[in-house]
Scaffold this motif. Sequence first.
Motif, PDB file in Angstrom:
ATOM      1  N   GLU A 164       0.813  -1.216   0.000  1.00 54.27           N
ATOM      2  CA  GLU A 164       0.000   0.000   0.000  1.00 54.27           C
ATOM      3  C   GLU A 164       0.850   1.271   0.000  1.00 54.27           C
ATOM      4  O   GLU A 164       0.350   2.357  -0.295  1.00 54.27           O
ATOM      5  N   GLU A 165       2.135   1.148   0.314  1.00 56.66           N
ATOM      6  CA  GLU A 165       3.029   2.311   0.323  1.00 56.66           C
ATOM      7  C   GLU A 165       3.671   2.554  -1.050  1.00 56.66           C
ATOM      8  O   GLU A 165       4.403   3.521  -1.221  1.00 56.66           O
ATOM      9  N   LEU A 166       3.398   1.675  -2.014  1.00 52.07           N
ATOM     10  CA  LEU A 166       4.087   1.708  -3.299  1.00 52.07           C
ATOM     11  C   LEU A 166       3.151   2.095  -4.435  1.00 52.07           C
ATOM     12  O   LEU A 166       1.937   1.972  -4.331  1.00 52.07           O
ATOM     13  N   ASP A 167       3.760   2.551  -5.528  1.00 52.65           N
ATOM     14  CA  ASP A 167       3.003   2.924  -6.720  1.00 52.65           C
ATOM     15  C   ASP A 167       3.102   1.867  -7.824  1.00 52.65           C
ATOM     16  O   ASP A 167       2.196   1.737  -8.645  1.00 52.65           O
ATOM     17  N   VAL A 168       4.201   1.139  -7.838  1.00 48.90           N
ATOM     18  CA  VAL A 168       4.482   0.211  -8.932  1.00 48.90           C
ATOM     19  C   VAL A 168       4.997  -1.106  -8.360  1.00 48.90           C
ATOM     20  O   VAL A 168       5.809  -1.118  -7.441  1.00 48.90           O
ATOM     21  N   ILE A 169       4.520  -2.206  -8.937  1.00 48.48           N
ATOM     22  CA  ILE A 169       5.055  -3.526  -8.649  1.00 48.48           C
ATOM     23  C   ILE A 169       5.882  -3.946  -9.861  1.00 48.48           C
ATOM     24  O   ILE A 169       5.430  -3.829 -11.003  1.00 48.48           O
ATOM     25  N   ALA A 170       7.098  -4.430  -9.611  1.00 50.11           N
ATOM     26  CA  ALA A 170       7.998  -4.780 -10.706  1.00 50.11           C
ATOM     27  C   ALA A 170       8.348  -6.259 -10.662  1.00 50.11           C
ATOM     28  O   ALA A 170       8.448  -6.858  -9.590  1.00 50.11           O
ATOM     29  N   VAL A 171       8.530  -6.819 -11.856  1.00 48.77           N
ATOM     30  CA  VAL A 171       8.906  -8.229 -11.971  1.00 48.77           C
ATOM     31  C   VAL A 171      10.105  -8.353 -12.903  1.00 48.77           C
ATOM     32  O   VAL A 171      10.339  -7.511 -13.771  1.00 48.77           O
ATOM     33  N   HIS A 172      10.864  -9.441 -12.711  1.00 51.60           N
ATOM     34  CA  HIS A 172      11.998  -9.781 -13.567  1.00 51.60           C
ATOM     35  C   HIS A 172      11.767 -11.170 -14.146  1.00 51.60           C
ATOM     36  O   HIS A 172      11.273 -12.054 -13.448  1.00 51.60           O
ATOM     37  N   GLY A 173      12.160 -11.351 -15.399  1.00 51.84           N
ATOM     38  CA  GLY A 173      11.992 -12.661 -16.009  1.00 51.84           C
ATOM     39  C   GLY A 173      13.086 -12.984 -17.006  1.00 51.84           C
ATOM     40  O   GLY A 173      13.461 -12.139 -17.822  1.00 51.84           O
ATOM     41  N   PHE A 174      13.587 -14.233 -16.910  1.00 48.09           N
ATOM     42  CA  PHE A 174      14.639 -14.717 -17.809  1.00 48.09           C
ATOM     43  C   PHE A 174      14.294 -16.138 -18.258  1.00 48.09           C
ATOM     44  O   PHE A 174      14.979 -17.104 -17.931  1.00 48.09           O
ATOM     45  N   PRO A 175      13.206 -16.281 -19.037  1.00 50.79           N
ATOM     46  CA  PRO A 175      12.691 -17.614 -19.331  1.00 50.79           C
ATOM     47  C   PRO A 175      13.587 -18.492 -20.199  1.00 50.79           C
ATOM     48  O   PRO A 175      13.414 -19.712 -20.194  1.00 50.79           O
ATOM     49  N   LEU A 176      14.536 -17.917 -20.929  1.00 57.99           N
ATOM     50  CA  LEU A 176      15.420 -18.750 -21.735  1.00 57.99           C
ATOM     51  C   LEU A 176      16.757 -19.027 -21.052  1.00 57.99           C
ATOM     52  O   LEU A 176      17.610 -19.710 -21.624  1.00 57.99           O
ATOM     53  N   ASP A 177      16.920 -18.523 -19.829  1.00 55.59           N
ATOM     54  CA  ASP A 177      18.180 -18.729 -19.121  1.00 55.59           C
ATOM     55  C   ASP A 177      18.004 -19.363 -17.753  1.00 55.59           C
ATOM     56  O   ASP A 177      18.655 -20.365 -17.454  1.00 55.59           O
ATOM     57  N   TRP A 178      17.159 -18.790 -16.889  1.00 56.81           N
ATOM     58  CA  TRP A 178      17.070 -19.282 -15.515  1.00 56.81           C
ATOM     59  C   TRP A 178      15.664 -19.724 -15.097  1.00 56.81           C
ATOM     60  O   TRP A 178      15.535 -20.577 -14.218  1.00 56.81           O
ATOM     61  N   ASN A 179      14.634 -19.133 -15.647  1.00 60.32           N
ATOM     62  CA  ASN A 179      13.270 -19.462 -15.214  1.00 60.32           C
ATOM     63  C   ASN A 179      12.792 -20.764 -15.834  1.00 60.32           C
ATOM     64  O   ASN A 179      13.158 -21.095 -16.970  1.00 60.32           O
ATOM     65  N   LEU A 180      11.978 -21.470 -15.080  1.00 54.14           N
ATOM     66  CA  LEU A 180      11.469 -22.763 -15.552  1.00 54.14           C
ATOM     67  C   LEU A 180      10.097 -22.590 -16.202  1.00 54.14           C
ATOM     68  O   LEU A 180       9.134 -23.278 -15.855  1.00 54.14           O
ATOM     69  N   TRP A 181      10.010 -21.643 -17.127  1.00 56.36           N
ATOM     70  CA  TRP A 181       8.784 -21.469 -17.903  1.00 56.36           C
ATOM     71  C   TRP A 181       9.133 -20.951 -19.290  1.00 56.36           C
ATOM     72  O   TRP A 181      10.221 -20.430 -19.526  1.00 56.36           O
TER      73      TRP A 181
ATOM     74  N   VAL B 166       7.982  -4.360 -15.967  1.00 60.54           N
ATOM     75  CA  VAL B 166       8.980  -5.417 -16.123  1.00 60.54           C
ATOM     76  C   VAL B 166      10.333  -4.719 -16.124  1.00 60.54           C
ATOM     77  O   VAL B 166      10.750  -4.152 -17.122  1.00 60.54           O
ATOM     78  N   THR B 167      11.014  -4.733 -14.983  1.00 60.46           N
ATOM     79  CA  THR B 167      12.219  -3.916 -14.833  1.00 60.46           C
ATOM     80  C   THR B 167      13.513  -4.667 -15.140  1.00 60.46           C
ATOM     81  O   THR B 167      14.578  -4.072 -15.128  1.00 60.46           O
ATOM     82  N   GLU B 168      13.417  -5.953 -15.400  1.00 61.16           N
ATOM     83  CA  GLU B 168      14.521  -6.711 -15.992  1.00 61.16           C
ATOM     84  C   GLU B 168      13.924  -7.851 -16.793  1.00 61.16           C
ATOM     85  O   GLU B 168      13.165  -8.662 -16.268  1.00 61.16           O
ATOM     86  N   VAL B 169      14.285  -7.887 -18.056  1.00 61.00           N
ATOM     87  CA  VAL B 169      13.982  -9.033 -18.901  1.00 61.00           C
ATOM     88  C   VAL B 169      15.192  -9.210 -19.801  1.00 61.00           C
ATOM     89  O   VAL B 169      15.755  -8.237 -20.293  1.00 61.00           O
ATOM     90  N   GLY B 170      15.611 -10.433 -19.981  1.00 63.84           N
ATOM     91  CA  GLY B 170      16.799 -10.628 -20.790  1.00 63.84           C
ATOM     92  C   GLY B 170      16.918 -12.041 -21.313  1.00 63.84           C
ATOM     93  O   GLY B 170      16.266 -12.968 -20.831  1.00 63.84           O
ATOM     94  N   VAL B 171      17.754 -12.151 -22.321  1.00 64.83           N
ATOM     95  CA  VAL B 171      18.100 -13.445 -22.897  1.00 64.83           C
ATOM     96  C   VAL B 171      19.591 -13.390 -23.206  1.00 64.83           C
ATOM     97  O   VAL B 171      20.051 -12.459 -23.877  1.00 64.83           O
TER      98      VAL B 171
END
Length: 310
Positions: free
Chosen positions: A71-88, A111-116
């Motif tokens: 409730e103290e924040l304005d933005v929720i951020a996620v990171h995803g690396f599906p071709l390197d570390w994530n299992l999806w 999405v504040t980090e996405v990479g391949v």
Amino acid sequence: MIEAAMIWNEPNNKSHWDPQIDPDWSKFAEMGKLAARAIHDVNPQVKRVLGGISPIDPQYIQRLAGHGLIEELDVIAVHGFPLDWNLWNINEWPQRLDEIRAVVPDHELWVTEVGVGSFGAEEVQEFGVKRTAELLIGKVPRVFWYSLYDLPQAWGATTRHKEAEGSSYYRHFYMGLIKEDGTPKLGLKAFEPYAGDLGLMQWFHYQDPRLDDAVAWLKRLGVKHLRTGLSWADSFRPDALGWFDRQMEALEDFDVTVTFCFTPEHLGIEPHHTSPPRDPQQFADFCAQMIERYAPVATNDARPALAAAE
């Protein structure tokens, strides 16, 4: 110049926050609340962003909400690396975003980090840039590609992964669009058409020799949005403010999301950058000082602020 302040980086990743010291993330939530309020008190126009979570976990967001942080924040951020570390699969990006939207429908989602990486082949990264752009541009207000440069082999990766694990560790050194020696990869050419919509995330180490070349590349590519970091731990190095000033002045032509993170060893419950601080107010004070220095409410131009600080 600073449009958003991110509170920590990947707090649900033990490479960046120690869950043995803070198993329910209550210490993180308390620190985050203090920091969010401190940032808002200095400049309420700066958006307060939860450090991008990795893995993407809606239950983790609900846990932080239960501690009163969301409730103290304005933005929720996620990171995803599906071709390197994530299992999806990379094509699951829309599903992953919807899972987070379902638990925080009143917040912006970035999405504040996405990479391949190019660990296996540059062609894999080239595909990853194009497919990521197709899946994410227009779906969230901000996307930041990680990263412009490969991590130099001599610097070492700040991660829980160990060299004995093989590619999980070594992939950290191949996430850039430009090789350590300055050679562009196929991914850089693939990124260029999307540069105005896909921002870039680039960590600059203390006294990073790549800073000026990075700015030149960002302008050449047409990048508008940049995410970087100001390390609380680095603030205790010699002439830290001089380095911070140089970094932020070099980046003044971009809309910057600045990440505040890394506990100074002498201030942690344990002497490590992933440790919760003994006094969370000290982190909040650091955040406030950085916003006051580089994003004062009276001006959007960093140069007068720097002159006044001197």
